[in-house]
Scaffold this motif. Structure first.
Motif, PDB file in Angstrom:
ATOM      1  N   UNK A 193       0.852  -1.183   0.000  1.00 25.06           N
ATOM      2  CA  UNK A 193       0.000   0.000   0.000  1.00 25.06           C
ATOM      3  C   UNK A 193       0.893   1.240   0.000  1.00 25.06           C
ATOM      4  N   UNK A 194       0.682   2.119  -0.970  1.00 22.29           N
ATOM      5  CA  UNK A 194       1.485   3.330  -1.108  1.00 22.29           C
ATOM      6  C   UNK A 194       0.561   4.546  -1.024  1.00 22.29           C
ATOM      7  N   UNK A 195       0.671   5.358   0.048  1.00 22.88           N
ATOM      8  CA  UNK A 195      -0.151   6.570   0.157  1.00 22.88           C
ATOM      9  C   UNK A 195       0.136   7.529  -0.994  1.00 22.88           C
ATOM     10  N   UNK A 196      -0.925   8.194  -1.455  1.00 23.49           N
ATOM     11  CA  UNK A 196      -0.779   9.071  -2.611  1.00 23.49           C
ATOM     12  C   UNK A 196      -1.802  10.200  -2.535  1.00 23.49           C
ATOM     13  N   UNK A 197      -1.450  11.291  -1.836  1.00 17.90           N
ATOM     14  CA  UNK A 197      -2.322  12.462  -1.736  1.00 17.90           C
ATOM     15  C   UNK A 197      -3.734  12.123  -1.255  1.00 17.90           C
ATOM     16  N   UNK A 198      -3.823  11.383  -0.176  1.00 23.82           N
ATOM     17  CA  UNK A 198      -5.117  11.022   0.381  1.00 23.82           C
ATOM     18  C   UNK A 198      -5.694   9.749  -0.197  1.00 23.82           C
ATOM     19  N   UNK A 199      -5.174   9.308  -1.336  1.00 21.14           N
ATOM     20  CA  UNK A 199      -5.576   8.041  -1.938  1.00 21.14           C
ATOM     21  C   UNK A 199      -4.506   6.992  -1.635  1.00 21.14           C
ATOM     22  N   UNK A 200      -4.720   5.787  -2.145  1.00 18.31           N
ATOM     23  CA  UNK A 200      -3.762   4.698  -1.915  1.00 18.31           C
ATOM     24  C   UNK A 200      -3.553   3.924  -3.205  1.00 18.31           C
ATOM     25  N   UNK A 201      -2.306   3.680  -3.531  1.00 18.41           N
ATOM     26  CA  UNK A 201      -2.001   2.739  -4.600  1.00 18.41           C
ATOM     27  C   UNK A 201      -1.881   1.360  -3.965  1.00 18.41           C
ATOM     28  N   UNK A 202      -2.708   0.438  -4.415  1.00 16.98           N
ATOM     29  CA  UNK A 202      -2.634  -0.945  -3.950  1.00 16.98           C
ATOM     30  C   UNK A 202      -1.930  -1.754  -5.034  1.00 16.98           C
ATOM     31  N   UNK A 203      -0.755  -2.269  -4.701  1.00 17.73           N
ATOM     32  CA  UNK A 203       0.051  -3.043  -5.648  1.00 17.73           C
ATOM     33  C   UNK A 203       0.034  -4.504  -5.223  1.00 17.73           C
ATOM     34  N   UNK A 204      -0.289  -5.368  -6.158  1.00 21.41           N
ATOM     35  CA  UNK A 204      -0.330  -6.807  -5.904  1.00 21.41           C
ATOM     36  C   UNK A 204       0.720  -7.483  -6.773  1.00 21.41           C
ATOM     37  N   UNK A 205       1.653  -8.182  -6.130  1.00 27.60           N
ATOM     38  CA  UNK A 205       2.695  -8.882  -6.893  1.00 27.60           C
ATOM     39  C   UNK A 205       2.656 -10.369  -6.591  1.00 27.60           C
ATOM     40  N   UNK A 206       2.645 -11.156  -7.648  1.00 30.25           N
ATOM     41  CA  UNK A 206       2.750 -12.611  -7.551  1.00 30.25           C
ATOM     42  C   UNK A 206       4.085 -13.047  -8.137  1.00 30.25           C
ATOM     43  N   UNK A 207       4.798 -13.874  -7.391  1.00 27.60           N
ATOM     44  CA  UNK A 207       6.028 -14.483  -7.871  1.00 27.60           C
ATOM     45  C   UNK A 207       5.848 -15.998  -7.768  1.00 27.60           C
ATOM     46  N   UNK A 208       6.005 -16.679  -8.904  1.00 28.75           N
ATOM     47  CA  UNK A 208       5.734 -18.111  -8.961  1.00 28.75           C
ATOM     48  C   UNK A 208       6.923 -18.838  -9.581  1.00 28.75           C
ATOM     49  N   UNK A 209       7.355 -19.903  -8.940  1.00 29.53           N
ATOM     50  CA  UNK A 209       8.418 -20.743  -9.492  1.00 29.53           C
ATOM     51  C   UNK A 209       7.807 -21.669 -10.526  1.00 29.53           C
ATOM     52  N   UNK A 210       8.325 -21.628 -11.735  1.00 32.98           N
ATOM     53  CA  UNK A 210       7.814 -22.468 -12.811  1.00 32.98           C
ATOM     54  C   UNK A 210       8.540 -23.806 -12.793  1.00 32.98           C
ATOM     55  N   UNK A 211       7.770 -24.876 -12.809  1.00 30.48           N
ATOM     56  CA  UNK A 211       8.347 -26.218 -12.758  1.00 30.48           C
ATOM     57  C   UNK A 211       8.064 -26.954 -14.056  1.00 30.48           C
ATOM     58  N   UNK A 212       8.974 -27.849 -14.440  1.00 31.21           N
ATOM     59  CA  UNK A 212       8.756 -28.655 -15.627  1.00 31.21           C
ATOM     60  C   UNK A 212       9.550 -28.142 -16.811  1.00 31.21           C
ATOM     61  N   UNK A 213       9.375 -28.800 -17.956  1.00 34.50           N
ATOM     62  CA  UNK A 213      10.094 -28.443 -19.177  1.00 34.50           C
ATOM     63  C   UNK A 213       9.651 -27.073 -19.681  1.00 34.50           C
ATOM     64  N   UNK A 214      10.524 -26.416 -20.433  1.00 35.00           N
ATOM     65  CA  UNK A 214      10.246 -25.061 -20.916  1.00 35.00           C
ATOM     66  C   UNK A 214       8.964 -24.998 -21.744  1.00 35.00           C
ATOM     67  N   UNK A 215       8.753 -25.965 -22.628  1.00 34.48           N
ATOM     68  CA  UNK A 215       7.547 -25.957 -23.456  1.00 34.48           C
ATOM     69  C   UNK A 215       6.296 -26.070 -22.593  1.00 34.48           C
TER      70      UNK A 215
END
Length: 202
Positions: free
Chosen positions: A148-170
């Motif tokens: 949550x980042x305050x911004x002149x009375x408003x808020x920026x809500x940032x959602x980040x997902x980091x996922x480990x990819x498993x298996x062959x590249x294809x």
């Protein structure tokens, strides 16, 4: 034979077009700076094969947004503010709340939130009220962080997902064709759901 050829052609077309759309799918609502910034929780899964950063501006202070994040989770918690019926097709036991419940606000680092006792859960790794909430899967292959980042009375809500990819590249690329657009549909609805609830909070 004809149907197999049609499927093959569709997959080739999807692989050709998807790279052009991927940035907007993975960074819906986020600025370039937000999408590339180093955020709290990134160090919990450095080697992530899939990363998405989505964001929204909420016309309310962080103090009005935080309680909706704190109570997220499967029943008996407050749900995910997205399409419950889709979540529950996978037996996730989600029921999105429309009000803040004080009994669901007590969240601590180390708490484990899961849909069923026999299913893997998400553990709270970083908790800084009104600023950061970061959860990591028990398997360690998924980190989901809200900033949550305050911004002149408003808020920026940032959602980040980091996922480990498993298996062959294809197989990874094929999985992304389904997973990333699907996650956008659900996460966009979630962010809009939090925005609508926080903005109407007293």
């Amino acid at each position: 034979m004809r149907s197999r050829r049609a499927v093959a052609l569709a997959l080739v077309a999807a692989f050709a077009v998807y790279p052009r759309l991927r940035r907007s799918i993975r960074a819906w609502g986020a600025t370039s700076e937000e999408a590339t910034a180093r955020l709290p929780g990134d160090d919990l899964l450095e080697d992530a094969g899939g990363v998405s950063t989505r964001a929204i501006t909420i016309d309310a202070p962080a103090a009005a947004v935080w309680p909706w994040l704190a109570q997220m989770g499967p029943s008996p918690r407050g749900g995910a503010y997205t399409y419950d019926w889709i979540e529950n097709l996978f037996s996730l036991n989600m029921h999105s709340a429309d009000q803040i419940h004080p009994e669901w606000q007590n969240l601590d680092v180390g708490d484990l939130v899961r849909s069923h006792d026999d299913r893997p859960g998400m553990r709270v790794e970083i908790l800084e009220p009104e600023r950061v909430l970061s959860n990591r899967s028990e398997a360690g292959d998924w980190v989901w962080t809200f900033v949550l980042v305050p911004e002149n009375g408003s808020t920026r809500l940032i959602s980040r997902n980091r996922i480990a990819m498993k298996g062959a590249a294809a197989g990874q690329h094929l999985g992304m064709l389904v997973m990333e657009p699907g996650s956008l549909v659900m996460e966009r609805k979630m962010l809009l759901g939090i925005k609508e609830r926080a903005e109407r909070s007293p």
